[in-house]
Design a protein around this motif. Structure first.
Motif, PDB file in Angstrom:
ATOM      1  N   ILE A 158      61.285 -30.200  11.556  1.00 57.65           N
ATOM      2  CA  ILE A 158      60.682 -31.507  11.115  1.00 57.65           C
ATOM      3  C   ILE A 158      59.052 -31.114  10.747  1.00 57.65           C
ATOM      4  CG2 ILE A 158      59.755 -33.662  12.167  1.00 57.65           C
ATOM      5  CD1 ILE A 158      62.760 -33.191  11.964  1.00 57.65           C
ATOM      6  N   VAL A 159      58.871 -31.689   9.265  1.00 56.56           N
ATOM      7  CA  VAL A 159      57.490 -31.162   8.796  1.00 56.56           C
ATOM      8  C   VAL A 159      56.879 -32.559   8.222  1.00 56.56           C
ATOM      9  CG1 VAL A 159      56.322 -30.022   6.988  1.00 56.56           C
ATOM     10  CG2 VAL A 159      58.236 -28.756   8.142  1.00 56.56           C
ATOM     11  N   ASN A 160      55.827 -33.067   8.875  1.00 56.78           N
ATOM     12  CA  ASN A 160      55.255 -34.377   8.547  1.00 56.78           C
ATOM     13  C   ASN A 160      56.307 -35.298   8.711  1.00 56.78           C
ATOM     14  OD1 ASN A 160      52.857 -33.058   7.796  1.00 56.78           O
ATOM     15  ND2 ASN A 160      53.570 -32.439   5.674  1.00 56.78           N
ATOM     16  N   GLY A 161      57.091 -35.105   9.878  1.00 53.74           N
ATOM     17  CA  GLY A 161      57.977 -36.282  10.064  1.00 53.74           C
ATOM     18  C   GLY A 161      59.352 -36.203   9.326  1.00 53.74           C
ATOM     19  N   TRP A 162      59.362 -35.394   8.639  1.00 59.81           N
ATOM     20  CA  TRP A 162      60.639 -35.504   7.780  1.00 59.81           C
ATOM     21  C   TRP A 162      61.426 -34.143   8.098  1.00 59.81           C
ATOM     22  CZ3 TRP A 162      61.983 -39.297   4.343  1.00 59.81           C
ATOM     23  CH2 TRP A 162      61.130 -40.058   4.026  1.00 59.81           C
ATOM     24  N   GLN A 163      62.855 -34.214   7.990  1.00 60.23           N
ATOM     25  CA  GLN A 163      63.652 -33.117   7.869  1.00 60.23           C
ATOM     26  C   GLN A 163      63.556 -32.149   6.756  1.00 60.23           C
ATOM     27  OE1 GLN A 163      68.004 -33.479   9.222  1.00 60.23           O
ATOM     28  NE2 GLN A 163      68.358 -32.546   7.227  1.00 60.23           N
ATOM     29  N   GLU A 164      63.296 -30.910   7.437  1.00 55.89           N
ATOM     30  CA  GLU A 164      63.517 -29.812   6.408  1.00 55.89           C
ATOM     31  C   GLU A 164      64.386 -28.808   6.536  1.00 55.89           C
ATOM     32  OE1 GLU A 164      59.658 -27.978   4.979  1.00 55.89           O
ATOM     33  OE2 GLU A 164      59.071 -29.896   4.173  1.00 55.89           O
ATOM     34  N   GLU A 165      65.323 -28.082   5.815  1.00 53.98           N
ATOM     35  CA  GLU A 165      66.258 -27.397   6.053  1.00 53.98           C
ATOM     36  C   GLU A 165      65.909 -25.854   5.567  1.00 53.98           C
ATOM     37  OE1 GLU A 165      67.642 -31.451   4.872  1.00 53.98           O
ATOM     38  OE2 GLU A 165      67.166 -29.743   3.358  1.00 53.98           O
ATOM     39  N   GLU A 166      66.258 -24.975   6.669  1.00 58.82           N
ATOM     40  CA  GLU A 166      66.026 -23.567   6.625  1.00 58.82           C
ATOM     41  C   GLU A 166      67.494 -22.791   6.565  1.00 58.82           C
ATOM     42  OE1 GLU A 166      62.767 -22.314   9.178  1.00 58.82           O
ATOM     43  OE2 GLU A 166      61.331 -23.114   7.899  1.00 58.82           O
ATOM     44  N   ALA A 167      67.611 -21.594   5.908  1.00 54.77           N
ATOM     45  CA  ALA A 167      68.684 -21.011   6.313  1.00 54.77           C
ATOM     46  C   ALA A 167      68.974 -20.557   7.700  1.00 54.77           C
ATOM     47  CB  ALA A 167      68.734 -19.812   5.181  1.00 54.77           C
ATOM     48  N   ASP A 168      69.969 -20.586   8.033  1.00 58.84           N
ATOM     49  CA  ASP A 168      70.623 -20.314   9.291  1.00 58.84           C
ATOM     50  C   ASP A 168      71.145 -18.899   9.349  1.00 58.84           C
ATOM     51  OD1 ASP A 168      71.237 -20.122  12.155  1.00 58.84           O
ATOM     52  OD2 ASP A 168      72.702 -21.584  12.059  1.00 58.84           O
TER      53      ASP A 168
END
Length: 817
Positions: A158-168
């Motif tokens: 969660i970056v600045n309130g938004w979902q961000e996706e990173e490789a798992d």
């Protein structure tokens, strides 16, 4: 002569030395400095060694008994972390804790070094993993089959309130649990063409010509049953190129081209759920599904042929369960093998198929009933499209006999939709299976009455129900040691394999001393979760507040937005009356939104915006806190669920197939607030209406409300608190620098008909929450209701569910001791 003692596979006394030996010999590391990841890995290999010995003994018992086996095909498994689950099921916790302590570590600290296995997404995969545990515990001979993905769905930040996706990249440091079986590679074909020819007897045959090939390598992850004596496995497939590196291209300077074939082949097992919006993503998803199916059927047939019987006996030795539509191409693949390679006649092959396969449906949502464009399927799997077309032709003749002249019905039931030319995989699964089951009583009724009524009429008795279940070993014994110890101290340990024994707790709900101990166990779990939240987010939460939890996949039908509206309304009430007679409350929400799901990601942003505002308001922050938990996963759930006081299960009625989170929360003593949807209905019947908070429209009322042309504007105009909450969201109260940020959410409600009927259920939800507040203010009454929830959850064991599958669908008997 005296009978020799059974081998001791656990060997606790040598565990510490084994750990050090593996740190040195397998990892190639020094023992000092004592790095926790090294010692976690050493412990893992020591546990794996013991598991392998028991697995070999189990496999021998399968062959000795000549037993029928079940093969559970699923594109997802969601096992979470393995170490503590293995230790718990093997009864080695005390020994492992002592061995870890002797080496200078806490066992829990070592367990935290393990990453969650990225093999699934949500409830579908978690259910499959529960069933693997129960099949092993109940000694049902069988295996799970899936894909060994290098990357999971994604890691959510969660970056600045938004979902961000990173490789798992869950396998970045390898995995001690994955056993590569490099000696058993299978060839899987794609593309090419179907070629007709006449065999030496002049019979018309077909073969797959000029196909590309990919190699499938089996990788095993072992699954011990409780007690550790019966160990089965998941067999997961990893893709490997059949051609590898092109030295010619490399020497000519085409460095990328030299690796092109290898990259294209190995992409198949690279990532769970590729983005299927572009056509390349759709094609990769189809290739993944066929890759799983083709390799699995090769493995099943190899194992079947080892025991000698011909294919006539195949359904008596093999049961294949299709976990949702994803592996349904298996129907066409088995037909292809039997007809094209084993040279059986069509009718005989089709009879074998239908007696072998069974299909579990997990949804009533139209978008989840998978279809494939016929031209795409025909290009990737040319022979399979021919076979599906022939299955469809013969099936429609069957429909025509039952309903002569009814072309409309034939079009509705057709496997290949004549209008869109899309292959309906659910239809193929129904036609090609001997049993079709839903996963909760309401869901199965909806399948028969609303989704597939004409199939049900055509095949009386084919549709059945197996209500989902959860494994009590993972979701109470392991995840909630404080409560497990208390339960065992009063009724003994047998509940771990006979969950109905929890009913013996019912009289203790009236025992003040037991209620006190129950609250102490809950508070211990809440303190543990508070420490976790502080570590992960830097936010402190008070364990002496009501923990109100909603954790699940982000989707509009699950109605996280309705939860937010209650939070905003409670916030407004507390601002107006800081002395309001309600218990202080901590609202915890977690879940991932699909990367392309605009509305779900916008709702996450709304949750974080409301949290920022509420948590910064000095007037209410001691009475109300809101936390969004990033990257919800199995290991997080093991901390959240035991700590919850209130479980939010508030989906629009008629849209949740079953749910299993609802079962996990209730098993751990949380009270449910929810709609009459999925398994909530059966949970209500089990725990008693007085021990659950049910509200909102029923599934039939939802259908009638939509049919009548529901007007959300009228409902909003008549409810001042609802209007106030929506106005605050709409005018940017929670995001003053971006006042229009949540306009799309409100447009869905007010301009596009509120399909999920959030406004229709809002007032009933608030009234149910008022009842929650009133009961929670009476700790003795709340605790008694909590005990009754746990005590009445025996039916919802996955042990019961797999035994129902075994008896009513697979026709398999558990092995003896």
């Amino acid at each position: 002569m005296a009978k020799s003692a059974a081998p001791d596979f656990h060997q606790i006394e040598s565990l510490g030395e084994d750990i050090k030996r593996y740190v040195l010999s397998i990892l190639g590391n020094d023992l000092y400095p004592p790095d926790p990841f090294r010692y976690y890995s050493g412990l893992a290999y020591a546990i794996r060694e013991r598991l392998i010995k028991m697995w070999l003994a189990t496999q021998a018992s399968y062959y000795d008994s000549m037993s029928k086996r079940v093969y559970y095909l699923s594109m997802e498994f969601l096992p979470g972390r393995f170490l503590m689950n293995y230790i718990t099921n093997m009864g080695m916790e005390d020994g492992c804790r002592q061995a870890a302590a002797d080496l200078g570590f806490g066992l829990d600290d070592l367990a935290e070094e393990e990453r969650d296995a990225g093999l699934g997404n949500g409830g579908l995969g978690r259910l499959a993993s529960c069933y693997m545990d129960s099949m092993a515990t109940q000694r049902i001979p069988g295996y799970g089959y899936g894909i060994l993905y290098d990357y999971g769905l994604f890691h959510q930040r969660i970056v600045n309130g938004w979902q961000e996706e990173e490789a798992d990249n869950w396998r970045r440091h390898g995995s001690p649990w994955v056993i590569d079986r490099v000696e058993h590679l299978y060839e899987v074909k794609f593309y090419g063409r179907s070629e007709a020819y006449n065999d030496p007897q002049g019979v018309l045959r077909y073969r797959w010509a000029e196909a590309d090939t990919v190699m499938a390598m089996p990788c095993d992850i072992l699954i011990p049953g409780h007690g550790g004596k019966h160990v089965t496995n998941m067999r997961l497939w990893a893709a490997a190129s059949s051609t590898g590196f092109s030295l010619r291209d490399f020497n000519q300077g085409d460095f990328l081209g030299a690796m092109q074939s290898k990259i294209h082949s190995e992409n198949i097992s690279k990532v769970l759920y590729p983005n299927d919006e572009p056509i390349q993503g759709k094609e990769l998803r189809l290739r993944q599904q066929y890759f799983l199916v083709a390799a699995t059927l090769r493995d099943i047939i190899r194992r079947h042929k080892k025991s000698g019987p011909g294919f006539a006996e195949f359904p008596d030795q093999v049961a294949i369960q299709l976990n949702d539509t994803h592996p349904t191409i298996a129907v066409a693949e088995l037909m292809r093998i039997l007809v094209d390679e084993e040279f059986l006649g069509w009718d005989e092959a089709w009879d074998i198929c239908r007696r072998t396969f069974a299909y579990t449906n997990h949804t009533v949502l139209p978008e989840a009933l998978e279809t494939w464009p016929a031209d795409l399927l025909g290009r990737v799997l040319p022979r399979h499209l021919e076979i599906i077309a022939e299955i469809d032709r013969r099936f429609l003749l069957e429909v025509a006999v039952a309903h002569p002249g009814d072309q409309v019905r034939q079009n509705r039931l057709a496997i290949i939709d004549p209008a869109s030319r899309r292959v309906r995989m659910a239809h193929l699964a129904i036609v090609g299976s001997h049993k079709v089951n839903g996963v909760a009583r309401l869901h199965s009724d909806i399948l028969r009455e609303k989704v597939f009524p004409e199939f049900d009429a055509l095949y009386p008795g084919k549709f059945t129900n197996v209500t989902n279940g959860i494994t009590p070993r993972r979701w109470l014994l392991q995840a909630n040691p404080a409560l497990s110890r208390l339960i065992t101290s009063r009724i003994g340990p047998d509940w771990t394999t006979d969950l109905d024994r929890l009913a013996e707790l019912l009289p203790l709900a009236d025992d003040p001393d037991f209620r006190k101990d129950w609250r102490a166990a809950k508070r211990e779990n809440k303190k543990r979760l508070a420490r976790y939240v502080l570590r992960k987010s830097g936010m402190g939460i008070n364990p002496d507040t009501l923990f109100d939890v909603q954790v699940k996949r982000m989707h509009e039908y699950k109605r996280q937005f309705l939860n937010v509206l209650h939070v905003v309304t409670l916030y407004n009430r507390l601002r107006r009356d800081p002395a309001l007679a309600v218990p202080p409350r901590t609202v915890l929400i977690g879940g991932k939104a699909a990367p392309g799901y605009f509305m779900a990601k916008r709702i996450i942003r709304l949750i974080t915006a409301v949290a920022e505002t509420v948590n910064a308001d000095d007037a209410v922050r001691s009475r109300l806190r809101v936390v969004f938990l990033p990257n919800y996963c199995v290991s997080q759930a093991e901390k959240v669920i035991p700590a919850a006081d209130l479980s939010q299960q508030i989906s629009t009625a008629g849209m949740e197939a079953s749910g299993t989170g609802n079962m996990k929360f209730a098993l751990n003593g949380a009270l449910t607030i929810g709609t009459l949807d999925g398994a909530n209905i059966e949970i209500m019947e089990a725990v008693g209406r007085e021990n659950i908070f049910i509200f909102g429209l029923t599934a039939k009322e939802v259908e009638a409300t939509r049919a009548a042309g529901y007007d959300p504007g009228r409902r909003v105009a008549a409810d001042a608190e609802l209007a106030e909450a929506l106005d605050m969201i709409g005018r940017g109260y929670f995001t003053p620098s971006e006042p229009d940020l949540f306009t799309p959410i409100l447009d869905n409600l007010l301009r596009h008909g509120d399909y999920y009927l959030v406004t229709a259920d809002y007032r009933a939800c608030l009234e149910a929450q008022d009842a929650v507040n009133a009961l929670y203010l009476d700790p003795e009454a709340w605790t008694a209701a909590s005990i009754r929830n746990t005590a009445n959850m025996g039916f919802f064991s996955s042990d019961r569910a797999v035994l129902e599958y075994a008896k009513n669908i697979w026709n398999i008997e558990p092995l003896g001791e």
